[in-house]
Scaffold this active site. Structure first.
Site, PDB file in Angstrom:
ATOM      1  N   TYR A 146     -12.681  -1.555  12.258  1.00  0.00           N
ATOM      2  CA  TYR A 146     -11.284  -1.108  12.119  1.00  0.00           C
ATOM      3  C   TYR A 146     -10.498  -1.414  13.410  1.00  0.00           C
ATOM      4  O   TYR A 146      -9.382  -1.951  13.353  1.00  0.00           O
ATOM      5  CB  TYR A 146     -11.289   0.391  11.820  1.00  0.00           C
ATOM      6  CG  TYR A 146      -9.935   1.012  11.570  1.00  0.00           C
ATOM      7  CD1 TYR A 146      -9.293   0.873  10.350  1.00  0.00           C
ATOM      8  CD2 TYR A 146      -9.301   1.769  12.561  1.00  0.00           C
ATOM      9  CE1 TYR A 146      -8.055   1.465  10.114  1.00  0.00           C
ATOM     10  CE2 TYR A 146      -8.074   2.364  12.340  1.00  0.00           C
ATOM     11  CZ  TYR A 146      -7.449   2.217  11.114  1.00  0.00           C
ATOM     12  OH  TYR A 146      -6.227   2.803  10.883  1.00  0.00           O
ATOM     13  N   GLY A 162       0.814  -1.218   0.000  1.00  0.00           N
ATOM     14  CA  GLY A 162       0.000   0.000   0.000  1.00  0.00           C
ATOM     15  C   GLY A 162       0.841   1.259   0.000  1.00  0.00           C
ATOM     16  O   GLY A 162       0.713   2.117   0.876  1.00  0.00           O
ATOM     17  N   ALA A 220     -11.136  -3.665  15.662  1.00  0.00           N
ATOM     18  CA  ALA A 220     -10.959  -5.121  15.812  1.00  0.00           C
ATOM     19  C   ALA A 220      -9.825  -5.598  14.904  1.00  0.00           C
ATOM     20  O   ALA A 220      -8.994  -6.419  15.308  1.00  0.00           O
ATOM     21  CB  ALA A 220     -12.258  -5.842  15.480  1.00  0.00           C
ATOM     22  N   SER A 224       1.092   3.504  -2.661  1.00  0.00           N
ATOM     23  CA  SER A 224       0.740   4.509  -3.665  1.00  0.00           C
ATOM     24  C   SER A 224       0.415   5.859  -3.038  1.00  0.00           C
ATOM     25  O   SER A 224       0.495   6.893  -3.696  1.00  0.00           O
ATOM     26  CB  SER A 224      -0.447   4.017  -4.499  1.00  0.00           C
ATOM     27  OG  SER A 224      -1.463   3.523  -3.663  1.00  0.00           O
ATOM     28  N   ARG A 225       0.050   5.846  -1.746  1.00  0.00           N
ATOM     29  CA  ARG A 225      -0.371   7.091  -1.090  1.00  0.00           C
ATOM     30  C   ARG A 225       0.072   7.073   0.375  1.00  0.00           C
ATOM     31  O   ARG A 225       0.487   6.048   0.893  1.00  0.00           O
ATOM     32  CB  ARG A 225      -1.905   7.196  -1.109  1.00  0.00           C
ATOM     33  CG  ARG A 225      -2.493   7.258  -2.470  1.00  0.00           C
ATOM     34  CD  ARG A 225      -4.005   7.417  -2.425  1.00  0.00           C
ATOM     35  NE  ARG A 225      -4.721   6.171  -2.232  1.00  0.00           N
ATOM     36  CZ  ARG A 225      -5.536   5.928  -1.212  1.00  0.00           C
ATOM     37  NH1 ARG A 225      -5.749   6.853  -0.296  1.00  0.00           N
ATOM     38  NH2 ARG A 225      -6.158   4.772  -1.120  1.00  0.00           N
ATOM     39  N   LYS A 251      -7.266  -3.885  13.861  1.00  0.00           N
ATOM     40  CA  LYS A 251      -5.976  -3.374  14.348  1.00  0.00           C
ATOM     41  C   LYS A 251      -5.562  -4.048  15.658  1.00  0.00           C
ATOM     42  O   LYS A 251      -4.368  -4.250  15.904  1.00  0.00           O
ATOM     43  CB  LYS A 251      -6.036  -1.852  14.504  1.00  0.00           C
ATOM     44  CG  LYS A 251      -6.226  -1.106  13.172  1.00  0.00           C
ATOM     45  CD  LYS A 251      -5.082  -1.361  12.213  1.00  0.00           C
ATOM     46  CE  LYS A 251      -5.157  -0.545  10.937  1.00  0.00           C
ATOM     47  NZ  LYS A 251      -4.089  -0.883   9.986  1.00  0.00           N
ATOM     48  N   ASN A 285       1.495  -2.421   5.509  1.00  0.00           N
ATOM     49  CA  ASN A 285       0.924  -1.086   5.720  1.00  0.00           C
ATOM     50  C   ASN A 285      -0.475  -0.926   5.129  1.00  0.00           C
ATOM     51  O   ASN A 285      -1.246  -0.101   5.592  1.00  0.00           O
ATOM     52  CB  ASN A 285       1.874  -0.050   5.119  1.00  0.00           C
ATOM     53  CG  ASN A 285       1.240   1.315   5.002  1.00  0.00           C
ATOM     54  OD1 ASN A 285       1.109   2.032   5.993  1.00  0.00           O
ATOM     55  ND2 ASN A 285       0.806   1.683   3.800  1.00  0.00           N
TER      56      ASN A 285
HETATM   57  P1  NAP Z   1      -4.326   5.878   2.768  1.00  0.00           P
HETATM   58  O1  NAP Z   1      -3.760   7.211   2.502  1.00  0.00           O
HETATM   59  O2  NAP Z   1      -5.781   5.647   2.616  1.00  0.00           O
HETATM   60  O3  NAP Z   1      -3.513   4.777   1.902  1.00  0.00           O
HETATM   61  C1  NAP Z   1      -3.843   3.423   1.993  1.00  0.00           C
HETATM   62  C2  NAP Z   1      -2.923   2.619   1.096  1.00  0.00           C
HETATM   63  O4  NAP Z   1      -3.296   1.221   1.215  1.00  0.00           O
HETATM   64  C3  NAP Z   1      -3.035   2.999  -0.373  1.00  0.00           C
HETATM   65  O5  NAP Z   1      -1.743   3.012  -0.946  1.00  0.00           O
HETATM   66  C4  NAP Z   1      -3.866   1.859  -0.960  1.00  0.00           C
HETATM   67  O6  NAP Z   1      -3.520   1.562  -2.311  1.00  0.00           O
HETATM   68  C5  NAP Z   1      -3.441   0.696  -0.094  1.00  0.00           C
HETATM   69  N1  NAP Z   1      -4.415  -0.412  -0.109  1.00  0.00           N
HETATM   70  C6  NAP Z   1      -5.707  -0.397   0.301  1.00  0.00           C
HETATM   71  N2  NAP Z   1      -6.252  -1.617   0.127  1.00  0.00           N
HETATM   72  C7  NAP Z   1      -5.291  -2.421  -0.403  1.00  0.00           C
HETATM   73  C8  NAP Z   1      -5.227  -3.785  -0.794  1.00  0.00           C
HETATM   74  N3  NAP Z   1      -6.293  -4.600  -0.669  1.00  0.00           N
HETATM   75  N4  NAP Z   1      -4.070  -4.272  -1.300  1.00  0.00           N
HETATM   76  C9  NAP Z   1      -2.977  -3.466  -1.446  1.00  0.00           C
HETATM   77  N5  NAP Z   1      -2.979  -2.170  -1.080  1.00  0.00           N
HETATM   78  C10 NAP Z   1      -4.115  -1.641  -0.569  1.00  0.00           C
HETATM   79  O7  NAP Z   1      -4.003   5.410   4.279  1.00  0.00           O
HETATM   80  P2  NAP Z   1      -2.856   5.875   5.303  1.00  0.00           P
HETATM   81  O8  NAP Z   1      -3.404   6.928   6.167  1.00  0.00           O
HETATM   82  O9  NAP Z   1      -1.587   6.108   4.589  1.00  0.00           O
HETATM   83  O10 NAP Z   1      -2.738   4.553   6.205  1.00  0.00           O
HETATM   84  C11 NAP Z   1      -1.747   3.574   6.013  1.00  0.00           C
HETATM   85  C12 NAP Z   1      -1.831   2.568   7.160  1.00  0.00           C
HETATM   86  O11 NAP Z   1      -1.666   3.242   8.403  1.00  0.00           O
HETATM   87  C13 NAP Z   1      -3.176   1.845   7.244  1.00  0.00           C
HETATM   88  O12 NAP Z   1      -2.967   0.499   7.650  1.00  0.00           O
HETATM   89  C14 NAP Z   1      -3.901   2.613   8.315  1.00  0.00           C
HETATM   90  O13 NAP Z   1      -4.888   1.838   8.955  1.00  0.00           O
HETATM   91  C15 NAP Z   1      -2.760   2.956   9.252  1.00  0.00           C
HETATM   92  N6  NAP Z   1      -3.035   4.096  10.129  1.00  0.00           N
HETATM   93  C16 NAP Z   1      -3.268   5.350   9.620  1.00  0.00           C
HETATM   94  C17 NAP Z   1      -3.523   6.392  10.506  1.00  0.00           C
HETATM   95  C18 NAP Z   1      -3.764   7.799  10.026  1.00  0.00           C
HETATM   96  O14 NAP Z   1      -4.031   8.647  10.877  1.00  0.00           O
HETATM   97  N7  NAP Z   1      -3.692   8.095   8.742  1.00  0.00           N
HETATM   98  C19 NAP Z   1      -3.561   6.153  11.878  1.00  0.00           C
HETATM   99  C20 NAP Z   1      -3.323   4.876  12.350  1.00  0.00           C
HETATM  100  C21 NAP Z   1      -3.053   3.854  11.476  1.00  0.00           C
HETATM  101  P3  NAP Z   1      -4.446   1.967  -3.599  1.00  0.00           P
HETATM  102  O15 NAP Z   1      -4.870   3.384  -3.403  1.00  0.00           O
HETATM  103  O16 NAP Z   1      -3.500   1.771  -4.752  1.00  0.00           O
HETATM  104  O17 NAP Z   1      -5.584   1.000  -3.595  1.00  0.00           O
END
Ligand code: NAP
Length: 248
Positions: free
Chosen positions: A156, A13, A158, A15-16, A160, A91
Site C-alpha cells: 500500500y 470509487g 509503495a 460507492s462508499r 501511494k 480515489n
Molecule cells: P473504502 O471505504 O474502502 O472505499 C473504496 C472505494 O474504492 C469503494 O467505493 C470501492 O468501490 C472503490 N474501488 C475499489 N477498487 C476499485 C476498482 N478496481 N475500480 C473502481 N473502484 C474501486 O475506502 P476509503 O477509506 O474511502 O478510501 C478512499 C481512498 O482514500 C483510497 O484510495 C484510500 O487508499 C485513500 N485513503 C484512505 C484513508 C483512510 O483513512 N480511510 C487514508 C489515506 C488514504 P466498490 O465497493 O464498488 O468496489
C-alpha cells in the site's frame, strides 16, 4: 457561492467512504458528477439519485479503474454523456495488509494494480479532453503512509508513494496546457477501510494525533473542492496532507 458551479467532475470509487463524500460535496457545490463503483453495485446505483437531488446532472458507471481498456472506455463514455471532464479524482483504492515476510505476490500485485495503475489509466485517458479544453484539475488520493511508510503495508505504501511521483511528473508535463495535478494525503479517516482495524489500537493512535481525533470523509472532500476549484488555480504538483497534524 458555489465553488464548482457547472464544472464536470469524475470521481472513481464513489460507492462508499471518501469517494462518496467527494461526490456529494461536489454536487452540493454545483458540479455535475460522474462517478464509478465496482463491487458495491446497489450503493453505486443509489448514489446517482442522491446527487441529482442537488439539482445537478449525475451518472454512475460500473468500471474497474485498474483495467486500462475499461478506463479508456469510461472516459469516452463520460465525455459522450457530459461533454467534457474538468476535474478527475482518482480515489479508488484497496488495502491487502500483511508483513513483508508473509505478503503474497497476489497481495502485492493487486494493490499496485488497483491503487497505482488505475491512476495511470484514468489520467492518461483524461488528458485528451483536458488538453482540448486547455484546462483541467487532476486530484490523486495518496496517503500519509505513502510519505512515511507503514509496517504491514509495504504494498500500500509503495502504491501511494508511486502516486506522489506520478502526480508531480504530470504537473511538470501538463502545466503548460493549464492542467493541474495535485495529491491529497489523508491520515486516519473513519471509513470502512479503517473500520477493519483493531479498535483498541485505533483509539491509541487517535491520542497521538495533534487534533485528537480521526478525520471524517467530508473533511477530505472539502480539500478536494479546494483543489478542484479556481481557488487553487496557481497550485500544482503539491501533496496536501489532511491528517489532523498526524505527520508533521
Ligand atoms: P473504502 O471505504 O474502502 O472505499 C473504496 C472505494 O474504492 C469503494 O467505493 C470501492 O468501490 C472503490 N474501488 C475499489 N477498487 C476499485 C476498482 N478496481 N475500480 C473502481 N473502484 C474501486 O475506502 P476509503 O477509506 O474511502 O478510501 C478512499 C481512498 O482514500 C483510497 O484510495 C484510500 O487508499 C485513500 N485513503 C484512505 C484513508 C483512510 O483513512 N480511510 C487514508 C489515506 C488514504 P466498490 O465497493 O464498488 O468496489
Amino acid at each position: 457561492m458555489s465553488l464548482l458551479q457547472n464544472k464536470i467532475a469524475l470521481v472513481t470509487g464513489a460507492s462508499r467512504g471518501i469517494g462518496r463524500a467527494i461526490a456529494l460535496r461536489f454536487a452540493q457545490q454545483g458540479a455535475n458528477v460522474a462517478f464509478t463503483y465496482l463491487s458495491s453495485v446497489e450503493k453505486g446505483e443509489a448514489l446517482a439519485a442522491e446527487l441529482e437531488a442537488f439539482g445537478i446532472k449525475a451518472k454512475g458507471y460500473r468500471s474497474d479503474a485498474s483495467d486500462f481498456k475499461q478506463a479508456e472506455e469510461l472516459i469516452n463514455n463520460v465525455v459522450a454523456d457530459f461533454g467534457t471532464i474538468d476535474v478527475l479524482i482518482n480515489n479508488a483504492g484497496i488495502t491487502k495488509d500483511g508483513l513483508l515476510m508473509r505478503m503474497s505476490e497476489e497481495q502485492w500485485d493487486s494493490v499496485i494494480q488497483v491503487n497505482l495503475k488505475s491512476v495511470f489509466n484514468l489520467t492518461k485517458a483524461v488528458t485528451k479532453p483536458m488538453m482540448k479544453a486547455k484546462s483541467g484539475s487532476i486530484i490523486n488520493m495518496t496517503s500519509i503512509v505513502g510519505i512515511r511508510g507503514n509496517a504491514g503495508q509495504a504494498n500500500y505504501a509503495a502504491s501511494k508513494a508511486g502516486i506522489i511521483g506520478f502526480t508531480k511528473s504530470v504537473a511538470l508535463e501538463l502545466g503548460s496546457r493549464n492542467i493541474r495535478s495535485n495529491a491529497i494525503a489523508p491520515g486516519f479517516i473513519e471509513t470502512e477501510m479503517t473500520g477493519e482495524l483493531n479498535e483498541a489500537a485505533t483509539e491509541e493512535w487517535k491520542k497521538t494525533i495533534p487534533l485528537k481525533r480521526g478525520g471524517q470523509a467530508e473533511e477530505v472532500a472539502d480539500a478536494c473542492v479546494f483543489l478542484a476549484s479556481d481557488m487553487s488555480k496557481y497550485i500544482t504538483g503539491q501533496v496536501l496532507q489532511v491528517d489532523g497534524g498526524m505527520l508533521t
